[in-house]
Motif scaffolding. Structure first.
Motif, mmCIF file in Angstrom:
data_model
loop_
_atom_site.group_PDB
_atom_site.id
_atom_site.type_symbol
_atom_site.label_atom_id
_atom_site.label_comp_id
_atom_site.label_asym_id
_atom_site.label_seq_id
_atom_site.Cartn_x
_atom_site.Cartn_y
_atom_site.Cartn_z
ATOM 1 N N LYS A 14 43.006 30.754 2.354
ATOM 2 C CA LYS A 14 42.479 29.458 1.904
ATOM 3 C C LYS A 14 43.280 28.929 0.722
ATOM 4 O O LYS A 14 42.716 28.418 -0.252
ATOM 5 N N ASN A 15 44.598 29.076 0.817
ATOM 6 C CA ASN A 15 45.510 28.670 -0.252
ATOM 7 C C ASN A 15 46.011 27.256 0.051
ATOM 8 O O ASN A 15 46.965 27.045 0.802
ATOM 9 N N GLN A 59 48.629 32.944 7.637
ATOM 10 C CA GLN A 59 48.256 33.693 6.426
ATOM 11 C C GLN A 59 47.692 32.771 5.347
ATOM 12 O O GLN A 59 46.748 33.124 4.644
ATOM 13 N N SER A 60 48.247 31.569 5.211
ATOM 14 C CA SER A 60 47.766 30.615 4.204
ATOM 15 C C SER A 60 46.331 30.198 4.493
ATOM 16 O O SER A 60 45.518 30.036 3.579
ATOM 17 N N LYS A 81 54.747 29.230 11.584
ATOM 18 C CA LYS A 81 53.450 29.517 12.212
ATOM 19 C C LYS A 81 52.787 30.733 11.565
ATOM 20 O O LYS A 81 51.581 30.745 11.318
ATOM 21 N N GLU A 82 53.584 31.773 11.307
ATOM 22 C CA GLU A 82 53.042 32.965 10.630
ATOM 23 C C GLU A 82 52.582 32.615 9.213
ATOM 24 O O GLU A 82 51.542 33.079 8.741
ATOM 25 N N ASP A 137 49.843 41.684 4.283
ATOM 26 C CA ASP A 137 50.025 41.857 2.840
ATOM 27 C C ASP A 137 50.103 40.481 2.167
ATOM 28 O O ASP A 137 50.822 39.596 2.636
ATOM 29 N N PRO A 138 49.356 40.275 1.053
ATOM 30 C CA PRO A 138 49.349 38.968 0.385
ATOM 31 C C PRO A 138 50.738 38.501 -0.050
ATOM 32 O O PRO A 138 50.974 37.291 -0.164
ATOM 33 N N ASN A 139 51.653 39.436 -0.289
ATOM 34 C CA ASN A 139 52.996 39.052 -0.747
ATOM 35 C C ASN A 139 53.840 38.418 0.366
ATOM 36 O O ASN A 139 54.858 37.775 0.081
#
Length: 754
Positions: A401-402, A396-397, A391-392, A363-365
């Motif tokens: 590509k944030n 996700q980042s 690490k998690e 989930d993006p949140n």
């Protein structure tokens, strides 16, 4: 800090759509002129869509939309118009969805898809899939379904060659993929959307630019985000866009300046966005913007103001979606940590942990939840546990590509590795942090951002200068006009004084003339009063004459009725009865004249009905013969009304007596009587029955029948023409022209009244 983007509503860009009250009025006028055509179906559907999309979701608007949809569907079914049937189904589904019944809406959209597939209607199939997608929300599995349906919609819009809807679908899909956490793919879709819009010369691009601004923020490319945000603002200004979309544009420009560390500009844009959202009373926009305002207050060290904004948000606009429910505890947790009130932060941290466990890992949140958890673990010196979450967070980042999230992540990792006595790893993370930060904030980008702002501000100043020049020119013209007006006023005043003197002189002369005229007017009024009394007396006498004629005719009818009691001869009785009917026909005319205010005209619509009712009662034919009347309001003078009434009397008598003999016709007879205008002041009396008709070889001129002779003679008296022929029974047709004297008199009366 955790900043939320706004999902932009799809742009209303259909070429045939109705978007303003003026267009609604034009459409309603056009509807009255259209027959039972496909164009009428399409126009009804467009009107229904207008009422569906009105601001506020009022029940009355939805009811009106449904009424128009039902009319469109009924006509489309009647004329076998498949496109109209499919479009009306989609409209019905949208109305039901807006009413909150998702299940019923799904069934209707499935029917629309089946209908469009059956007739191979690509555009309507695309519209139905797009509408089906709108049933789903913007989170988790629902967002995946929404994307799937919109991708199907895009395929069919392309096949149909509908460029504007293809561009809309690409833009919306870009928006959805950005929400899903795939900004790189989202920007590709939006670039394609922009290219399609430009290929067809579409001007309302502020929505696309606004979405591209959001996506560039997600990618950490703030110079590009500012470019598209300013383009959205500029385009909206050029098109005089005052819609709710302006709130979204201001919100995203505020986000851009927030990440560019220009706090005051971010706050200014967010306050503008808040004012627009308040005007439109949009709860969703207000939730997002108030939370953003609270965030900037916290960063500006105005903690109390930030907390006050959040309390206003919770009180006035309670959150409904997961993202906003998560965001409020996120901001409060970080705010209390910033001001070192860790005890107050604890309950909000527990809420964030629950969200972390409940939401899917992808989930993006989660990216924001990881940061809060890592911050808490670092504060509690649980560095090993923090390393696992880092690490998690990194995983996700990288998927999203944030770059901004990655740079902040490596800064936190540097702190953790330093505490865990991992100097080489700490240095590596710090180098990565610096490299990412430099890539985001390098000098070239800063220059580009400054250039964009200068270009935009210069353009605004040029517009302001042009506006000031126009105002200056207008002021000069105003001053010149005031000078002219001053001279004109002085000249006018002098002329006015001369006129006053002249008018006073004329007033004295006129007063003397008025005294003479007043005396003459009194004499005229006295004469008019005398004439009015004479006229009233004549009208009373004329009405009394008609009354007495009617009474005398009734006396004669009664005498004939008495006489018939002493007669045994059937022919004599029939002759007396016929005479009675003729006298009654004339009596009705005189009765109507003395009972009405108009002593010159007879309303033939009333007269024909009264005469037919009398004949039915007299001959007791109600069970044997059915009469139908078709008459206009036509007024005749006595000279024409009497012969026409006698003709009608003779015709009805003949029908009753001869048209339906018991031995030849065993079913109930029908008689249709019509009296209508068939030309300019040309009247037609037609009596048609379903009886046995005229015998073969019958020639009206050679008959010795009194009734036939009467009808022929009375028609000549009307200067008319009488015809009769067989057509499933006898048809008698009398055509004549209404008296010109009556027409002229009526015209003069109308002129005098006016």
């Amino acid at each position: 800090m955790f900043i939320i983007f706004m999902l932009i509503s799809p742009v209303l860009t259909k070429g045939q759509g109705i978007r303003t009250k003026k267009e609604v009025e034009a459409a309603e006028i056009k509807l009255r002129r259209l027959g039972q055509t496909e164009s009428k179906v399409d126009l009804w559907i467009d009107l229904g869509s207008y009422y569906l999309n009105l601001q506020g979701e009022l029940k009355a608007d939805l009811a009106r939309a449904m009424q128009l949809r039902e009319q469109a569907f009924a006509l489309a079914s009647k004329i076998e118009y498949p496109k109209g049937i499919a479009r009306s189904m989609v409209l019905k589904g949208n109305i039901i969805r807006e009413s909150g019944d998702k299940e019923a809406g799904t069934k209707i959209f499935e029917q629309a898809i089946a209908c469009a597939s059956k007739f191979n209607l690509k555009e309507q199939l695309a519209e139905a899939y797009s509408a089906m997608g709108n049933l789903f929300g913007n989170e988790g599995a629902e967002l995946d379904k929404k994307i799937a349906y919109n991708e199907k919609s895009l395929v069919f819009y392309r096949q149909a060659g509908n460029k504007i809807e293809e561009a809309n679908s690409l833009k919306n899909l870009g928006d959805y993929y950005n929400i899903k956490g795939q900004p790189a793919y989202a920007i590709k879709l939006m670039d394609t959307s922009l290219a399609v819009y430009r290929s067809i010369g579409f001007k309302e691009l502020q929505g696309v630019y606004n979405n591209m601004c959001i996506t560039k923020i997600s990618l950490g490319n703030f110079s590009e985000a500012l470019k598209y945000g300013l383009l959205a603002e500029k385009t909206a200004d050029q098109l005089a866009d005052t819609s709710l979309q302006r709130s979204s544009i201001n919100n995203h420009l505020g986000l851009t300046y927030y990440y560019l560390r220009n706090d005051q500009k971010a706050l200014d844009y967010w306050l503008r966005a808040k004012n627009i959202a308040e005007r439109y009373k949009d709860a969703g926009y207000m939730q997002t913007i108030i939370a953003n305002v609270a965030t900037i207050y916290v960063r500006m060290k105005k903690f109390e103001e930030g907390i006050a904004e959040l309390k206003e948000l919770i009180k006035k606009y309670p959150p409904t979606d997961t993202q906003m429910k998560l965001r409020i505890p996120y901001i409060l947790f970080n705010t209390y940590y910033d001001i070192q009130q860790y005890g107050k932060a604890e309950p909000y941290f527990k809420t964030l942990i629950k969200f972390h466990h409940d939401l899917p890992k992808d989930d993006p949140n989660q990216i924001y939840l990881y940061r809060s958890i890592i911050r808490k673990l670092i504060h509690d010196k649980q560095f090993v546990a923090a390393d696992g979450y880092l690490k998690e967070h990194e995983k996700q980042s990288l998927q999203q590509k944030n770059l901004l999230a990655l740079s902040q992540l490596h800064r936190l990792w540097f702190d953790v590795d330093s505490a865990l006595n991992k100097p080489w790893s700490a240095v590596a993370h710090y180098k990565t942090y610096k490299r990412l930060t430099d890539s985001i904030w390098n000098n070239d980008k800063n220059k580009q951002i400054s250039g964009l702002e200068i270009e935009f501000q210069t353009e605004k100043k040029d517009k302001d200068i042009a506006l000031l020049s126009q105002k200056n020119q207008l002021q000069k013209v105003t001053i010149e006009n005031e000078g002219r007006l001053r001279y004109i006023f002085i000249g006018g005043l002098f002329i006015a004084l001369m006129f006053v003197g002249l008018i006073y002189n004329r007033y004295r002369i006129k007063r003397r003339s008025n005294l003479v005229l007043e005396q003459k007017q009194n004499e005229i009024n006295a004469q008019n009063e005398l004439l009015r009394k004479i006229l009233n007396e004549k009208e009373w006498l004329l009405r009394e004459i008609h009354h007495r004629v009617k009474n005398n005719l009734q006396i004669v009818i009664s005498l004939l009725n008495t006489q018939s009691a002493y007669l045994d001869n059937e022919d004599a009785l029939v002759a007396i009865r016929n005479s009675q009917n003729r006298m009654h026909a004339m009596s009705l005319i005189h009765q109507k004249l003395y009972q009405s205010d108009n002593l010159a005209e007879i309303d033939m619509k009333w007269y024909i009905k009264e005469l037919v009712d009398y004949m039915i009662e007299c001959f007791d034919t109600d069970k044997k013969i059915h009469f139908t009347l078709e008459t206009e309001v036509i007024k005749l003078d006595v000279a024409q009304a009497v012969p026409l009434g006698l003709i009608l009397n003779e015709a009805i008598s003949n029908v009753i007596k001869y048209a339906f003999p018991i031995d030849k016709i065993d079913k109930k007879g029908k008689v249709h009587i019509s009296f209508l205008f068939i030309g300019e002041e040309v009247c037609e009396l037609k009596i048609a029955d379903t009886g046995i008709g005229l015998p073969e070889g019958f020639v009206p001129e050679n008959t010795e029948s009194l009734g036939m002779s009467l009808m022929t003679g009375l028609t000549e008296q009307l200067n008319g023409e009488i015809k009769m022929w067989n057509d499933d029974g006898l048809v008698l047709d009398v055509i004549f022209k209404r008296h010109n004297e009556l027409i002229t008199e009526n015209s003069e009366l109308l002129i005098n009244k006016n």
